[in-house]
Design a protein around this motif. Structure first.
Motif, PDB file in Angstrom:
ATOM      1  N   GLU A  36       0.833  -1.206   0.000  1.00 22.53           N
ATOM      2  CA  GLU A  36       0.000   0.000   0.000  1.00 22.53           C
ATOM      3  C   GLU A  36       0.868   1.258   0.000  1.00 22.53           C
ATOM      4  O   GLU A  36       0.599   2.210  -0.745  1.00 22.53           O
ATOM      5  CB  GLU A  36      -0.937   0.018   1.207  1.00 22.53           C
ATOM      6  CG  GLU A  36      -1.841   1.247   1.199  1.00 22.53           C
ATOM      7  CD  GLU A  36      -2.772   1.321   2.397  1.00 22.53           C
ATOM      8  OE1 GLU A  36      -3.607   2.259   2.420  1.00 22.53           O
ATOM      9  OE2 GLU A  36      -2.678   0.471   3.297  1.00 22.53           O
ATOM     10  N   LEU A  37       1.917   1.277   0.836  1.00 21.82           N
ATOM     11  CA  LEU A  37       2.808   2.428   0.859  1.00 21.82           C
ATOM     12  C   LEU A  37       3.485   2.632  -0.491  1.00 21.82           C
ATOM     13  O   LEU A  37       3.627   3.762  -0.968  1.00 21.82           O
ATOM     14  CB  LEU A  37       3.860   2.258   1.955  1.00 21.82           C
ATOM     15  CG  LEU A  37       3.418   2.566   3.386  1.00 21.82           C
ATOM     16  CD1 LEU A  37       4.453   2.071   4.382  1.00 21.82           C
ATOM     17  CD2 LEU A  37       3.183   4.062   3.563  1.00 21.82           C
ATOM     18  N   SER A  38       3.907   1.538  -1.106  1.00 21.77           N
ATOM     19  CA  SER A  38       4.549   1.620  -2.420  1.00 21.77           C
ATOM     20  C   SER A  38       3.596   2.210  -3.444  1.00 21.77           C
ATOM     21  O   SER A  38       3.978   3.066  -4.260  1.00 21.77           O
ATOM     22  CB  SER A  38       5.022   0.238  -2.867  1.00 21.77           C
ATOM     23  OG  SER A  38       5.956  -0.308  -1.963  1.00 21.77           O
ATOM     24  N   ASP A  39       2.344   1.772  -3.401  1.00 21.20           N
ATOM     25  CA  ASP A  39       1.339   2.264  -4.344  1.00 21.20           C
ATOM     26  C   ASP A  39       1.046   3.746  -4.108  1.00 21.20           C
ATOM     27  O   ASP A  39       0.980   4.537  -5.064  1.00 21.20           O
ATOM     28  CB  ASP A  39       0.053   1.443  -4.197  1.00 21.20           C
ATOM     29  CG  ASP A  39      -1.028   1.879  -5.186  1.00 21.20           C
ATOM     30  OD1 ASP A  39      -0.777   1.791  -6.408  1.00 21.20           O
ATOM     31  OD2 ASP A  39      -2.103   2.318  -4.743  1.00 21.20           O
ATOM     32  N   LEU A  40       0.913   4.132  -2.831  1.00 19.65           N
ATOM     33  CA  LEU A  40       0.627   5.530  -2.506  1.00 19.65           C
ATOM     34  C   LEU A  40       1.779   6.446  -2.943  1.00 19.65           C
ATOM     35  O   LEU A  40       1.548   7.531  -3.495  1.00 19.65           O
ATOM     36  CB  LEU A  40       0.388   5.675  -1.005  1.00 19.65           C
ATOM     37  CG  LEU A  40      -0.932   5.120  -0.472  1.00 19.65           C
ATOM     38  CD1 LEU A  40      -0.909   5.059   1.061  1.00 19.65           C
ATOM     39  CD2 LEU A  40      -2.113   5.969  -0.943  1.00 19.65           C
ATOM     40  N   LEU A  41       3.005   5.997  -2.725  1.00 17.81           N
ATOM     41  CA  LEU A  41       4.158   6.806  -3.123  1.00 17.81           C
ATOM     42  C   LEU A  41       4.300   6.875  -4.633  1.00 17.81           C
ATOM     43  O   LEU A  41       4.684   7.911  -5.188  1.00 17.81           O
ATOM     44  CB  LEU A  41       5.437   6.248  -2.492  1.00 17.81           C
ATOM     45  CG  LEU A  41       5.624   6.550  -1.009  1.00 17.81           C
ATOM     46  CD1 LEU A  41       6.825   5.802  -0.457  1.00 17.81           C
ATOM     47  CD2 LEU A  41       5.786   8.050  -0.767  1.00 17.81           C
ATOM     48  N   SER A  42       4.007   5.791  -5.314  1.00 18.72           N
ATOM     49  CA  SER A  42       4.095   5.780  -6.775  1.00 18.72           C
ATOM     50  C   SER A  42       3.084   6.745  -7.389  1.00 18.72           C
ATOM     51  O   SER A  42       3.346   7.351  -8.434  1.00 18.72           O
ATOM     52  CB  SER A  42       3.859   4.365  -7.306  1.00 18.72           C
ATOM     53  OG  SER A  42       4.891   3.502  -6.887  1.00 18.72           O
ATOM     54  N   LYS A  43       1.946   6.887  -6.739  1.00 21.08           N
ATOM     55  CA  LYS A  43       0.951   7.841  -7.212  1.00 21.08           C
ATOM     56  C   LYS A  43       1.337   9.273  -6.837  1.00 21.08           C
ATOM     57  O   LYS A  43       1.109  10.208  -7.611  1.00 21.08           O
ATOM     58  CB  LYS A  43      -0.421   7.498  -6.633  1.00 21.08           C
ATOM     59  CG  LYS A  43      -1.003   6.200  -7.173  1.00 21.08           C
ATOM     60  CD  LYS A  43      -2.321   5.853  -6.498  1.00 21.08           C
ATOM     61  CE  LYS A  43      -2.894   4.559  -7.066  1.00 21.08           C
ATOM     62  NZ  LYS A  43      -4.144   4.145  -6.360  1.00 21.08           N
ATOM     63  N   PHE A  44       1.916   9.447  -5.662  1.00 24.26           N
ATOM     64  CA  PHE A  44       2.297  10.796  -5.206  1.00 24.26           C
ATOM     65  C   PHE A  44       3.488  11.329  -5.996  1.00 24.26           C
ATOM     66  O   PHE A  44       3.517  12.502  -6.370  1.00 24.26           O
ATOM     67  CB  PHE A  44       2.641  10.744  -3.708  1.00 24.26           C
ATOM     68  CG  PHE A  44       3.030  12.076  -3.134  1.00 24.26           C
ATOM     69  CD1 PHE A  44       2.058  12.955  -2.678  1.00 24.26           C
ATOM     70  CD2 PHE A  44       4.362  12.461  -3.061  1.00 24.26           C
ATOM     71  CE1 PHE A  44       2.408  14.199  -2.146  1.00 24.26           C
ATOM     72  CE2 PHE A  44       4.726  13.696  -2.538  1.00 24.26           C
ATOM     73  CZ  PHE A  44       3.744  14.569  -2.089  1.00 24.26           C
TER      74      PHE A  44
END
Length: 372
Positions: free
Chosen positions: A180-188
């Motif tokens: 989830e953190l990886s996905d959130l950072l990839s979007k940010f």
């Protein structure tokens, strides 16, 4: 510095309060030393008596401290501290740890080093460590992020200016949380490389070393930053550094003292509804040292580095960054310490306590155009 003298590799690791910068720097420094390199470390804080400085020196590292202001506002002290380290034993690598509530470091530290001190420093890509506990809440845009939108603004700006991002504490996270953190950072920050790391276990350190070895067009992300919001976000945090000496007729367990202080403060601050950005304490005596810390209000107090020391005397330093009035924070720390030592039959002498709110950042230099 003579023109034929090799440049010092300057490595700076940013990240919010409690992200794990100090643990990462300690392991990174040891890795460089294992490669035969001479390493210097520079810590940074708004006040003296910094747990990080004591901890890194206890690990045998050559450490300079820039106290009284962040690197950006005390840039000349940063460069003179490097010179002091060089006068003793010139390092091949300097690792710098900026204040955890500071941002705009590319424009105010990286760019000035690259443009004004190019002959002395070879500046590495700028890495920023994500703090998982607050990171999840802030990047999810939860109603209760733990901090106000102004403090969260600083957190996001730190991520925005990074050449690469690091998810730390993967040993404490589930695979689902890491994903989830990886996905959130990839979007940010979709164009920013992402590493996964456990500074505690060493997993992922090879990737971090490789990233810092890269050369190229790094340190170019100049922020569009509202300094009014930045200053107000920093000023929401009460800041406390306190040093003390503890003595007893009977031996006491140093680790029980350290964890007792942090746990007592966790309970007291929780009852006040005060969000903790970072709280840490270190105890030192005759070569032994231990650390306990708390990185957010919704995580437990932990003995992150046991001393396994039983002693009749110890020096203790407490650092606290909490969204609460500084005087309240001072009173809380003194009350918890006094309650603990009374219960354990220990005498405490407070040497120095500083509590305040950070002032408005006023950078020594700020390059608004990376190409200039």
């Amino acid at each position: 510095m003579a023109s034929d003298t090799p440049k010092i590799r300057f490595v700076m690791i940013g990240g919010f309060l409690g992200a794990g910068k100090t643990t990462t720097i300690g392991r990174l420094a040891q890795t460089y030393q294992d490669q035969g390199l001479k390493v210097g470390v520079i810590t940074n804080d708004q006040a003296a008596d910094l747990v990080d400085t004591n901890l890194l020196r206890s690990q045998g590292l050559q450490v300079g401290e820039v106290a009284g202001a962040c690197f950006c506002c005390n840039f000349n002290e940063l460069t003179s501290t490097v010179e002091t380290l060089s006068a003793d034993q010139r390092p091949d690598v300097v690792i710098a740890e900026p204040v955890g509530s500071c941002t705009d470091l590319v424009a105010t530290v990286v760019q000035p080093l690259m443009k004004l001190f190019d002959a002395e420093f070879d500046v590495a890509p700028y890495g920023v460590i994500l703090k998982p506990s607050h990171g999840l809440r802030i990047l999810r845009k939860e109603a209760n992020m733990g901090f106000s939108p102004k403090a969260a603004y600083i957190f996001e700006k730190q991520l925005e200016e990074a050449d690469f991002l690091i998810i730390n504490r993967i040993d404490e996270l589930s695979p689902e949380q890491i994903a989830e953190l990886s996905d959130l950072l990839s979007k940010f920050a979709p164009e920013t490389p992402l590493l996964r790391l456990s500074a505690k276990t060493g997993e992922g350190m090879d990737g971090l070393i490789q990233m810092f070895e890269q050369r190229g067009a790094f340190g170019q992300k100049i922020l569009d930053l509202d300094y009014d919001v930045y200053a107000e976000g920093e000023a929401e945090l009460g800041w406390l550094n306190s040093s003390m000496q503890m003595t007893s007729r009977e031996p006491f367990a140093l680790d029980d003292v350290l964890l007792g202080i942090v746990e007592g403060l966790r309970e007291r601050l929780a009852s006040d509804g005060a969000e903790t950005a970072h709280l840490k304490t270190i105890g030192l005596w005759e070569g032994a040292y231990g650390v306990a810390n708390l990185v957010s209000s919704d995580t437990p107090a932990v003995l992150s580095l046991p001393s396994n020391c039983t002693t009749k005397e110890a020096n203790v330093v407490v650092n606290a960054r909490v969204a609460v009035d500084p005087e309240t924070l001072r009173d809380d720390v003194q009350a918890i310490v006094n309650q603990l030592v009374e219960r354990m039959g220990i005498t405490v002498e407070f040497h120095q306590t500083q509590s305040f709110r950070p002032g408005r950042p006023v950078p020594t230099h700020r390059f608004s155009d990376a190409s200039s």
